[in-house]
Design a protein around this motif. Structure first.
Motif, PDB file in Angstrom:
ATOM      1  N   LEU A   6     -70.106  66.466  60.657  1.00 10.24           N
ATOM      2  CA  LEU A   6     -71.317  66.785  59.908  1.00 10.24           C
ATOM      3  C   LEU A   6     -72.520  66.029  60.460  1.00 10.24           C
ATOM      4  O   LEU A   6     -73.604  66.591  60.588  1.00 10.24           O
ATOM      5  CB  LEU A   6     -71.103  66.466  58.427  1.00 10.24           C
ATOM      6  CG  LEU A   6     -72.211  66.893  57.486  1.00 10.24           C
ATOM      7  CD1 LEU A   6     -72.322  68.412  57.437  1.00 10.24           C
ATOM      8  CD2 LEU A   6     -71.958  66.344  56.097  1.00 10.24           C
ATOM      9  N   GLU A   7     -72.315  64.766  60.806  1.00  9.89           N
ATOM     10  CA  GLU A   7     -73.401  63.933  61.344  1.00  9.89           C
ATOM     11  C   GLU A   7     -73.954  64.527  62.634  1.00  9.89           C
ATOM     12  O   GLU A   7     -75.161  64.598  62.823  1.00  9.89           O
ATOM     13  CB  GLU A   7     -72.887  62.511  61.580  1.00  9.89           C
ATOM     14  CG  GLU A   7     -73.947  61.525  61.979  1.00  9.89           C
ATOM     15  CD  GLU A   7     -74.839  61.103  60.822  1.00  9.89           C
ATOM     16  OE1 GLU A   7     -76.031  60.857  61.076  1.00  9.89           O
ATOM     17  OE2 GLU A   7     -74.353  61.024  59.690  1.00  9.89           O
ATOM     18  N   THR A   8     -73.069  64.966  63.511  1.00 11.14           N
ATOM     19  CA  THR A   8     -73.483  65.559  64.785  1.00 11.14           C
ATOM     20  C   THR A   8     -74.320  66.815  64.552  1.00 11.14           C
ATOM     21  O   THR A   8     -75.374  66.994  65.169  1.00 11.14           O
ATOM     22  CB  THR A   8     -72.247  65.918  65.636  1.00 11.14           C
ATOM     23  OG1 THR A   8     -71.468  64.746  65.820  1.00 11.14           O
ATOM     24  CG2 THR A   8     -72.629  66.505  66.972  1.00 11.14           C
ATOM     25  N   ALA A  10     -75.926  67.687  61.780  1.00 12.45           N
ATOM     26  CA  ALA A  10     -77.175  67.320  61.106  1.00 12.45           C
ATOM     27  C   ALA A  10     -78.196  66.807  62.118  1.00 12.45           C
ATOM     28  O   ALA A  10     -79.374  67.187  62.061  1.00 12.45           O
ATOM     29  CB  ALA A  10     -76.908  66.276  60.028  1.00 12.45           C
ATOM     30  N   ASN A  11     -77.745  65.978  63.047  1.00 13.63           N
ATOM     31  CA  ASN A  11     -78.653  65.459  64.084  1.00 13.63           C
ATOM     32  C   ASN A  11     -79.209  66.597  64.937  1.00 13.63           C
ATOM     33  O   ASN A  11     -80.391  66.604  65.270  1.00 13.63           O
ATOM     34  CB  ASN A  11     -77.940  64.437  64.969  1.00 13.63           C
ATOM     35  CG  ASN A  11     -77.730  63.122  64.271  1.00 13.63           C
ATOM     36  OD1 ASN A  11     -78.424  62.786  63.316  1.00 13.63           O
ATOM     37  ND2 ASN A  11     -76.756  62.363  64.739  1.00 13.63           N
ATOM     38  N   SER A  16     -80.911  65.297  57.510  1.00 13.34           N
ATOM     39  CA  SER A  16     -79.967  64.235  57.176  1.00 13.34           C
ATOM     40  C   SER A  16     -78.597  64.836  56.866  1.00 13.34           C
ATOM     41  O   SER A  16     -78.494  65.977  56.406  1.00 13.34           O
ATOM     42  CB  SER A  16     -80.468  63.426  55.977  1.00 13.34           C
ATOM     43  OG  SER A  16     -80.369  64.189  54.792  1.00 13.34           O
ATOM     44  N   SER A  17     -77.550  64.060  57.095  1.00 13.42           N
ATOM     45  CA  SER A  17     -76.203  64.561  56.812  1.00 13.42           C
ATOM     46  C   SER A  17     -75.975  64.786  55.316  1.00 13.42           C
ATOM     47  O   SER A  17     -75.322  65.775  54.957  1.00 13.42           O
ATOM     48  CB  SER A  17     -75.130  63.682  57.431  1.00 13.42           C
ATOM     49  OG  SER A  17     -75.265  62.359  57.043  1.00 13.42           O
ATOM     50  N   SER A  21     -74.896  68.390  53.946  1.00 12.28           N
ATOM     51  CA  SER A  21     -73.671  68.468  53.156  1.00 12.28           C
ATOM     52  C   SER A  21     -73.896  69.228  51.850  1.00 12.28           C
ATOM     53  O   SER A  21     -73.105  70.105  51.483  1.00 12.28           O
ATOM     54  CB  SER A  21     -73.154  67.061  52.862  1.00 12.28           C
ATOM     55  OG  SER A  21     -71.986  67.116  52.083  1.00 12.28           O
TER      56      SER A  21
END
Length: 93
Positions: A6-8, A10-11, A16-17, A21
């Motif tokens: 999710l972080e990848t 979102a970036n 933001s993650s 989400s």
């Protein structure tokens, strides 16, 4: 087969993650990790049905570099090991 999180994503999207989400769950009805697991296991079932790839190869090609973890998740979700699944769904050669 990539390490996708999710972080990848979102970036890549510039958000933001936590925001991604919330939006993801609202739109898809499940959280990102659950959705990704479903997609990966659907792909794994297809590979087990249609190819002669070894279980560790199926695991790696669906984003699970650890075969043992893949087998645990697969059995938890399907009720059978990858080998049992393959033996049940593939016609005898």
């Amino acid at each position: 087969a990539e390490d996708l999180g999710l972080e990848t994503i979102a970036n890549e999207l510039g958000v933001s993650s936590p925001y991604l989400s919330r939006i993801f769950k609202a739109e898809m009805g499940v959280n990102f990790k659950e959705y990704l697991t479903r997609i990966r296991l659907d792909k794994a079932r297809g590979l087990l049905r249609k190819t002669s790839m070894k279980v560790y190869e199926v695991a790696a090609s669906t984003g699970y570099p650890d075969q043992k973890y893949f087998c645990e998740i697969f059995k938890k979700r399907t009720g059978m090991t990858p080998r049992e699944y393959r033996n049940e769904v593939r016609p005898p050669e």
